[in-house]
Each structure stands twice: as C-alpha cells, then as structure tokens.
Design a protein around this motif. Structure first.
Motif, PDB file in Angstrom:
ATOM      1  N   ALA A 255       0.053   0.313  11.199  1.00  0.00           N
ATOM      2  CA  ALA A 255      -0.458   1.613  10.779  1.00  0.00           C
ATOM      3  C   ALA A 255       0.367   2.739  11.411  1.00  0.00           C
ATOM      4  O   ALA A 255       0.693   3.735  10.755  1.00  0.00           O
ATOM      5  CB  ALA A 255      -1.926   1.753  11.162  1.00  0.00           C
TER       6      ALA A 255
ATOM      7  N   LEU B 185      -2.343  -4.700  13.641  1.00  0.00           N
ATOM      8  CA  LEU B 185      -2.707  -3.741  12.597  1.00  0.00           C
ATOM      9  C   LEU B 185      -2.441  -2.306  13.052  1.00  0.00           C
ATOM     10  O   LEU B 185      -1.978  -1.479  12.261  1.00  0.00           O
ATOM     11  CB  LEU B 185      -4.184  -3.913  12.211  1.00  0.00           C
TER      12      LEU B 185
ATOM     13  N   ILE C 111     -10.177  -0.440  11.648  1.00  0.00           N
ATOM     14  CA  ILE C 111      -9.553  -1.650  12.189  1.00  0.00           C
ATOM     15  C   ILE C 111     -10.593  -2.746  12.350  1.00  0.00           C
ATOM     16  O   ILE C 111     -10.366  -3.914  11.998  1.00  0.00           O
ATOM     17  CB  ILE C 111      -8.876  -1.360  13.541  1.00  0.00           C
TER      18      ILE C 111
ATOM     19  N   ILE D 267     -12.332  -0.275   2.787  1.00  0.00           N
ATOM     20  CA  ILE D 267     -11.869  -1.628   3.125  1.00  0.00           C
ATOM     21  C   ILE D 267     -12.809  -2.677   2.524  1.00  0.00           C
ATOM     22  O   ILE D 267     -12.363  -3.686   1.966  1.00  0.00           O
ATOM     23  CB  ILE D 267     -11.778  -1.816   4.655  1.00  0.00           C
TER      24      ILE D 267
ATOM     25  N   LEU E  78     -11.458  -4.201   9.003  1.00  0.00           N
ATOM     26  CA  LEU E  78     -10.369  -5.067   8.534  1.00  0.00           C
ATOM     27  C   LEU E  78     -10.470  -6.457   9.173  1.00  0.00           C
ATOM     28  O   LEU E  78     -10.327  -7.479   8.495  1.00  0.00           O
ATOM     29  CB  LEU E  78      -9.015  -4.442   8.874  1.00  0.00           C
TER      30      LEU E  78
ATOM     31  N   SER F 163      -4.073   1.963   2.004  1.00  0.00           N
ATOM     32  CA  SER F 163      -3.103   3.034   2.181  1.00  0.00           C
ATOM     33  C   SER F 163      -2.654   3.595   0.838  1.00  0.00           C
ATOM     34  O   SER F 163      -2.558   4.817   0.657  1.00  0.00           O
ATOM     35  CB  SER F 163      -1.893   2.514   2.969  1.00  0.00           C
TER      36      SER F 163
ATOM     37  N   TYR G 127      -5.041  -5.908   2.887  1.00  0.00           N
ATOM     38  CA  TYR G 127      -6.114  -4.931   2.695  1.00  0.00           C
ATOM     39  C   TYR G 127      -5.691  -3.545   3.188  1.00  0.00           C
ATOM     40  O   TYR G 127      -5.973  -2.528   2.545  1.00  0.00           O
ATOM     41  CB  TYR G 127      -7.376  -5.358   3.448  1.00  0.00           C
ATOM     42  N   LEU G 128      -4.992  -3.517   4.323  1.00  0.00           N
ATOM     43  CA  LEU G 128      -4.553  -2.239   4.880  1.00  0.00           C
ATOM     44  C   LEU G 128      -3.554  -1.556   3.947  1.00  0.00           C
ATOM     45  O   LEU G 128      -3.629  -0.336   3.722  1.00  0.00           O
ATOM     46  CB  LEU G 128      -3.922  -2.462   6.259  1.00  0.00           C
ATOM     47  N   GLN G 129      -2.639  -2.345   3.377  1.00  0.00           N
ATOM     48  CA  GLN G 129      -1.666  -1.754   2.456  1.00  0.00           C
ATOM     49  C   GLN G 129      -2.351  -1.229   1.194  1.00  0.00           C
ATOM     50  O   GLN G 129      -2.022  -0.138   0.715  1.00  0.00           O
ATOM     51  CB  GLN G 129      -0.596  -2.779   2.082  1.00  0.00           C
TER      52      GLN G 129
ATOM     53  N   SER H   6      -5.684  -9.278   6.207  1.00  0.00           N
ATOM     54  CA  SER H   6      -6.014  -7.957   6.737  1.00  0.00           C
ATOM     55  C   SER H   6      -4.864  -6.971   6.525  1.00  0.00           C
ATOM     56  O   SER H   6      -5.095  -5.792   6.256  1.00  0.00           O
ATOM     57  CB  SER H   6      -6.374  -8.043   8.227  1.00  0.00           C
TER      58      SER H   6
ATOM     59  N   VAL I 254      -5.636   5.597  11.005  1.00  0.00           N
ATOM     60  CA  VAL I 254      -6.793   4.718  10.864  1.00  0.00           C
ATOM     61  C   VAL I 254      -7.651   4.807  12.118  1.00  0.00           C
ATOM     62  O   VAL I 254      -7.135   4.895  13.234  1.00  0.00           O
ATOM     63  CB  VAL I 254      -6.385   3.246  10.612  1.00  0.00           C
TER      64      VAL I 254
END
Length: 372
Positions: free
Chosen positions: A203, A199, A215, A254, A218, A237, A232-234, A229, A210
């Motif tokens: 990132a 991750l 993290i 998140i 996530l 963002s 979720y990060l995308q 995960s 982040v």
C-alpha cells in the motif's frame, strides 16, 4: 502452463509486461528467498542449499497463497541468474497438464537434456549455476496416479542432471513412493503480523492510504492467503481511484470485493436469533428482546438476506464463526448449533434449497440459544 523456452530477444520482448499493468501478486512476488514472508524454517533450510548448491528433490505443500511457488521460483533465480533461468527451469501446472503423456513427453525430454555450460551473467552478478536443471510441477496433487507412477522412474534416472520440485495443497494425494523421494517442506498459513506487514508495504509503495481497519478486514477475509489479500487490495484500489476525486477504501469495500457477507448483516442476523453481540453487551434488555423474537422475525430476516443475493454457505460459514467463537455462549449450546451447521453443509452440498436451510439453521440456533 508456463513452458520456459531458451532465452531470445523476441521471446523476451514478447513476454515483457509493463509493471503498471501487472497484477500486484506478480509485481510483488518475492525476488529472493529472503523476501518470502513467514516461512522461516523453510527459508533457513533453502538458504543453506544456496551455499552448498546441492539441491534435493523437494515437495512443497500447504494451503493456497502461502508462498510455495514463489519460494521455488525465487530460489531458482538465485541459483541460475536471469540468463540461465529460461533454459534451466521448466515450470508446469499439473492441474492443466496432468496425464501420463505429459510426463513421457515434455517432462522426460527436458529431464534428459544435459545442462549447458554456465554463461557470464549479463547483470554483472555471480550465480552458483549448479550443473543441473529444475522441473517445477505446480498443483502436483492433481496429477493422475499413472502420471505420478511414471514420474517416479524419471526422478531416479535423471537425478544427476535434473531436480524436481513438487508443489501441492494436499500432500496425501501424492503417492508414497513419490513423496519418499523428496524432502518435504510444509508451508503454514501466514500469521496476521506478516500479512499486515506485507500489505502495508504494498500500500505504501503504491501510494494508497489504508487504515488499520482495512488491513484487518483484508486479513480476515483472506484467511491466511496472502495472494488473495493482495488481489483484494488491488481491486479496492482500482475501485477507489475510479471516482473523481478518489474515495478512501473502507472495510465494507473489501467485504464486497471478497464476496463475504458484511459483518453488520451477520451481527444483525445473530441478534434476531437471540445471540448476544459484543457491542450490545451493555444493553440490559437484549436477552429479553432476543427471546421475544420468534419464527416470523427469523423468517423475515432470512428472506431479507437471501433477497440481497448473499450466498447461503458463506452466510452460514460466517454465522458459524460468530457462534462457535462466542466468548459467553455455553459449550452445550455451541454443540447444538454446530450440529445444525453440519447438517446444513451436507444438505447444501447435495443441492438442497438455500433459503430453507438458512431458515432451518436459524430456527435451531434460536431454539438452542433462547431455551434455558
């Protein structure tokens, strides 16, 4: 279902996707088996097959998002190269195409074709390109019993020119005659270190700032599922960059994207039930305050949680983890609470009223925790 046809200019242009518009789970899918995270044993065995090119029938099983499909696709690309990949690999999703007709038509017709001679790779690299094809059956545990039975004979008949890779979450749903023909590879949930490393790399590549807390959130919300995960990060963002100026990503963002109940809400609910929370351990009168909270306080808190639209099963799942993993609650109290959670889970699966069962569980936990 992804059915790979022989390569052509029109097909290649049709399926070309701008990397900027790609989902990150595809954009950062491992290109080689060495890029696969955390599955050291499986990668070590498959690395040897690249040298010998003698690939057996394989069965990949394990939880979602642990790299099963990515691993076999990366292996196939390293075996055949970009030019031969489309005519040497057939990928089917058995959860969509799971009947016996698919086995008899698509799978059998592809399996019986003799592979074409090796072509010179257009990228200048040399690939082993062994004299067989690979059929990838994703979600193979969704195949019917009849389809699995029909597949058994095809695997034997065309083993010289076709190798199979079955990918599934539940190995017990694969019939024993089929499983016994395959080398089994178990994929385990990714550990926190591997997930965090991947991750952080994504990132950094995407120029997203982040924090370690983000993290950690996530990893916690995805439960070892790297694919989830990354998704979720995308999403976080995109949400962050939608404002002007962009706002930093927070753990709360998140949790909202993941659909889980915020930790603060769960902790507040637990306090109302009389469960000591770690950050309150220094407050001398917390146990006394917890014992003063009765039916009305619990009911009010449950109504508030339900009014916010949080899922009852998700709320109880997170409350379960808070209590069962609690460092100071006695085992007897945890056992009483676990019984309440189990009964609620069964009732909710049967369609019972969500608010009433969250209230029921809350009252039983309050009684178990506050009764000496």
């Amino acid at each position: 279902m992804a059915f790979f046809q022989p390569n052509s200019t029109s097909t290649a242009s049709k399926h070309f996707v701008d990397p900027e518009n790609q989902p990150w789970v595809e954009k950062y899918r491992p290109k080689t088996i060495d890029d696969v995270s955390a599955q050291e044993h499986t990668v070590a065995v498959l690395r040897k097959t690249l040298v010998s090119t003698n690939l057996p029938h394989m069965l990949f099983y394990g939880p979602p998002g642990t790299g099963k499909t990515s691993t076999i696709l990366a292996l196939a690309r390293q075996l055949f190269g970009p030019d031969n990949f489309r005519n040497r690999v057939l990928e089917l999703n058995a959860s969509d195409e799971r009947g016996i007709s698919i086995v008899r038509e698509k799978i059998k017709s592809f399996a019986r074709q003799t592979p074409r001679a090796q072509a010179v790779a257009s990228d200048g690299n040399t690939y082993p390109c062994p004299p067989y094809k690979i059929i990838i059956l994703d979600e193979a545990d969704s195949m019917t019993q009849d389809a699995q039975g029909a597949l058994r004979r095809i695997m034997e008949t065309y083993a010289r020119i076709t190798r199979f890779c079955l990918v599934c979450n539940y190995v017990t749903r694969i019939i024993e005659p089929l499983a016994s023909r395959c080398s089994k590879f178990r994929f385990t949930p990714l550990d926190s270190t591997s997930t965090s490393s991947r991750l952080s790399y994504i990132a950094s590549t995407e120029n997203i700032d982040v924090t370690p807390e983000v993290i950690s959130t996530l990893i916690e919300t995805s439960g070892g599922d790297l694919r989830r995960s990354i998704t979720y990060l995308q999403s976080a963002s995109r949400l962050s960059s939608s404002t002007n100026p962009p706002v930093p990503i927070t753990p709360h963002d998140i949790q909202e994207i993941a659909g889980v109940v915020p930790t603060a809400v769960i902790n507040d609910f637990a306090r109302t039930l009389g469960v000591p929370i770690a950050e309150d351990m220094d407050v001398d009168d917390l146990p006394a305050n917890g014992k003063l909270k009765g039916f009305n306080a619990v009911q009010k808190k449950v109504k508030g949680i339900m009014r916010e639209g949080y899922s009852a099963s998700q709320t109880l799942s997170q409350l379960h983890d808070t209590i069962i993993l609690h460092p100071t609650l006695p085992a007897r109290q945890k056992a009483q609470c676990a019984l309440a959670f189990a009964e609620a889970d069964k009732a909710l699966c049967d369609g019972a009223d969500e608010e009433l069962w969250v209230l029921e569980v809350g009252l039983r936990i309050h009684k178990a925790v506050t009764t000496s």
